[in-house]
Scaffold this motif. Structure first.
Motif, mmCIF file in Angstrom:
data_model
loop_
_atom_site.group_PDB
_atom_site.id
_atom_site.type_symbol
_atom_site.label_atom_id
_atom_site.label_comp_id
_atom_site.label_asym_id
_atom_site.label_seq_id
_atom_site.Cartn_x
_atom_site.Cartn_y
_atom_site.Cartn_z
ATOM 1 N N ASP A 214 -24.685 8.932 -0.852
ATOM 2 C CA ASP A 214 -25.752 8.571 -1.674
ATOM 3 C C ASP A 214 -26.006 6.970 -1.852
ATOM 4 O OD1 ASP A 214 -24.385 7.143 -4.524
ATOM 5 O OD2 ASP A 214 -23.485 9.046 -3.843
ATOM 6 N N ILE A 215 -27.095 6.833 -2.018
ATOM 7 C CA ILE A 215 -27.604 5.370 -2.029
ATOM 8 C C ILE A 215 -27.108 4.576 -3.503
ATOM 9 C CG2 ILE A 215 -29.672 3.812 -2.044
ATOM 10 C CD1 ILE A 215 -29.432 5.277 0.575
ATOM 11 N N PHE B 227 -29.978 -2.179 2.449
ATOM 12 C CA PHE B 227 -29.316 -0.912 1.423
ATOM 13 C C PHE B 227 -27.973 -0.604 1.508
ATOM 14 C CE2 PHE B 227 -30.374 1.840 5.289
ATOM 15 C CZ PHE B 227 -29.101 2.753 5.298
ATOM 16 N N THR B 228 -27.119 -0.032 0.609
ATOM 17 C CA THR B 228 -25.933 0.071 0.754
ATOM 18 C C THR B 228 -25.752 1.834 0.199
ATOM 19 O OG1 THR B 228 -25.235 -1.906 0.213
ATOM 20 C CG2 THR B 228 -23.616 -0.240 -0.164
ATOM 21 N N ALA B 229 -24.977 2.589 1.135
ATOM 22 C CA ALA B 229 -24.519 3.734 0.974
ATOM 23 C C ALA B 229 -23.072 4.170 0.726
ATOM 24 C CB ALA B 229 -25.155 4.774 1.821
ATOM 25 N N VAL C 285 -21.539 2.259 3.938
ATOM 26 C CA VAL C 285 -22.567 2.193 4.872
ATOM 27 C C VAL C 285 -23.495 1.035 4.594
ATOM 28 C CG1 VAL C 285 -24.606 3.328 6.321
ATOM 29 C CG2 VAL C 285 -22.285 4.376 6.031
ATOM 30 N N GLU C 286 -23.730 0.284 5.458
ATOM 31 C CA GLU C 286 -24.714 -0.783 5.063
ATOM 32 C C GLU C 286 -26.098 -0.506 6.203
ATOM 33 O OE1 GLU C 286 -23.533 -4.782 5.100
ATOM 34 O OE2 GLU C 286 -22.619 -4.551 3.020
ATOM 35 N N MET D 277 -30.281 8.873 -4.325
ATOM 36 C CA MET D 277 -30.741 9.651 -3.329
ATOM 37 C C MET D 277 -29.554 9.894 -2.442
ATOM 38 S SD MET D 277 -34.548 8.277 -2.345
ATOM 39 C CE MET D 277 -35.751 8.768 -3.435
ATOM 40 N N GLN D 278 -29.695 11.190 -1.975
ATOM 41 C CA GLN D 278 -28.548 11.899 -1.070
ATOM 42 C C GLN D 278 -28.915 11.095 0.370
ATOM 43 O OE1 GLN D 278 -27.633 15.861 -1.029
ATOM 44 N NE2 GLN D 278 -27.517 16.126 1.283
#
Length: 439
Positions: free
Chosen positions: A289-290, A311-313, A257-258, A273-274
């Protein structure tokens, strides 16, 4: 006067007594203690507080591999199409050439050059290992004087130790040996590091050699030109038929996920982080998670608009059917307090920057107690100190005027009514008076 009149007068007297007491209690400046009427109370219990920061995101491939074309070679044709699934070793495109022998010779030259580098590294590693195995504590030779002591020959044969004792000499020898041993250990560590670095270089050379050998094999197997093969598994996302570099892009089938963070979020979100992923495109949620938070904004900073940060997860194990381009909601868990005492904010009295709670004591008095507070999520607050689990407290602190006795609503049930009806008038009056007079 008959018995009925006596009972009636007793009831009237009791009611009058109660009214007088209530008047004195409520009267301003009365010396009588005030009574707090508490309509709601409950025991202090534990709860879970989870603070999260919402962000929007999109499903994208976890990896992208870009393939570049050699502008100096004549291109012949693509061997795959956009959207095709490929595996490592799948032919992607080929160059045209009428001189396959020349191409083979060129590949052989590259392989020979890489092999020579590999042999050079092997020689270097052998030398380092030989040097490492030869390392041992250095033997220091001493000469003996007429006194039986040993000393360094650099002082000459006429040197006499005077007051230099045998104990001093033994201490010097022990110290020198420790220093020599430390120096040898440090040298061995340096050799180990150098060997490890060369082993890594050797592995990379092996990969390069294998790549050229695969290309040479493609030519020798009867292909019409030099073929470029895929080095990873994935899906062909894009092909440039204008032969602009990168001429092809292969994306992995795994997803990430971006998303974008606002200015006020960037300082709270950290790697690890979750994050809970939800979408109207699938049921339930995916926990991830991040993995990365960019320090620089996505676009050039401007005074006229707020900055956004990417951010990327990564996604955990799940059974959802995801497609690149799905829009999702990412709730990033920034702070948690699990199984801690929790109060509603309306139960907390704030005075002079400090927090208090009203506690119902066994003596029938409401007492103010200082508490420490922590994480706040919505209207629920963590109690870090001062609270005792199971202890009754006032739900709405505004119901308490001061530290004083309290009364609560009379909760009636069927058995209590039956008991009251079976009780004679004398006992009823006794219970009423006890309830009024008891502090």
């Amino acid at each position: 006067m008959n018995k009925g009149w006596i009972q009636l007068l007793s009831v009237i007297a009791a009611i009058a007594f109660i009214c007088v007491n209530l008047f004195l209690i409520e009267k301003e400046d009365s010396k009588a203690d005030r009574i707090n009427y508490i309509s709601s109370w409950k025991p202090l219990q534990t709860g879970n507080l989870i603070e999260s920061s919402p962000a929007e995101g999109i499903i994208v491939p976890s990896e992208k591999h870009r393939i570049f074309i050699d502008k100096n070679a004549e291109f012949q044709e693509f061997l795959v199409e956009k959207g095709d699934k490929v595996e490592s070793g799948t032919p992607l495109f080929e160059y045209a050439s009428d001189h396959l022998d020349g191409q083979t010779a060129l590949l052989d030259a590259e392989i020979d050059s890489l092999t020579e580098q590999k042999d050079s590294i092997d020689t270097f590693i052998k030398n380092m290992e030989k040097m490492k195995s030869s390392l041992s504590p250095i033997h220091i030779s001493y000469a003996e004087d007429d006194w039986g002591y040993e000393y360094d020959n650099d002082y000459g044969s006429d040197y006499e130790p005077d007051t230099y004792t045998e104990t001093d000499r033994e201490a010097d020898i022990a110290r020198e040996k420790r220093q020599e041993a430390a120096a040898i250990r440090e040298l061995k560590l340096s050799l180990d590091r150098a060997i490890a670095e060369k082993e890594l270089e050797k592995e990379k050379l092996d990969q390069e050699i294998q790549k050229y050998e695969d290309q040479r094999e493609a030519i020798e197997s009867g292909r019409s030109g030099l073929t470029v093969i895929a080095s990873v598994d994935g899906i062909v996302e894009d092909i440039s038929f204008e032969l602009d570099n990168p001429v092809m892009t292969i994306v992995s089938e795994d997803h990430i996920v971006e998303g974008r963070l606002l200015e006020e979020q960037i300082a709270k979100v950290e790697e690890g982080m979750q994050v809970n992923i939800t979408s109207n495109m699938f049921k339930g949620q995916i926990i991830g998670d991040i993995s990365k938070v960019d320090d620089l904004p996505i676009s050039d900073p401007s005074i006229d608009q707020a900055s956004l940060y990417q951010f990327t997860a990564t996604l955990g194990d799940h059974d959802k059917d995801l497609y690149v381009g799905y829009h999702v909601q990412a709730d990033i868990v920034t702070s948690t307090a699990m199984k801690v005492p929790v109060l509603h904010e309306k139960s907390i009295l704030q005075e002079t920057g400090k927090d208090y709670m009203w506690v119902l004591t066994d003596q029938g008095v409401v007492r103010k107690r200082k508490i420490g507070t922590g994480l706040k999520v919505g209207k629920r607050v963590e109690v870090t100190s001062g609270g005792k689990l199971g202890e009754y407290y006032v739900v709405d602190q505004q119901e308490v005027q001061e530290q004083a006795p309290f009364i609560t609503p009379f909760k009636v049930n069927k058995s209590l009514v039956e008991t009251w009806n079976d009780t004679n008038l004398r006992k009823k009056l006794k219970y009423i008076l006890i309830g009024v007079l008891q502090r």
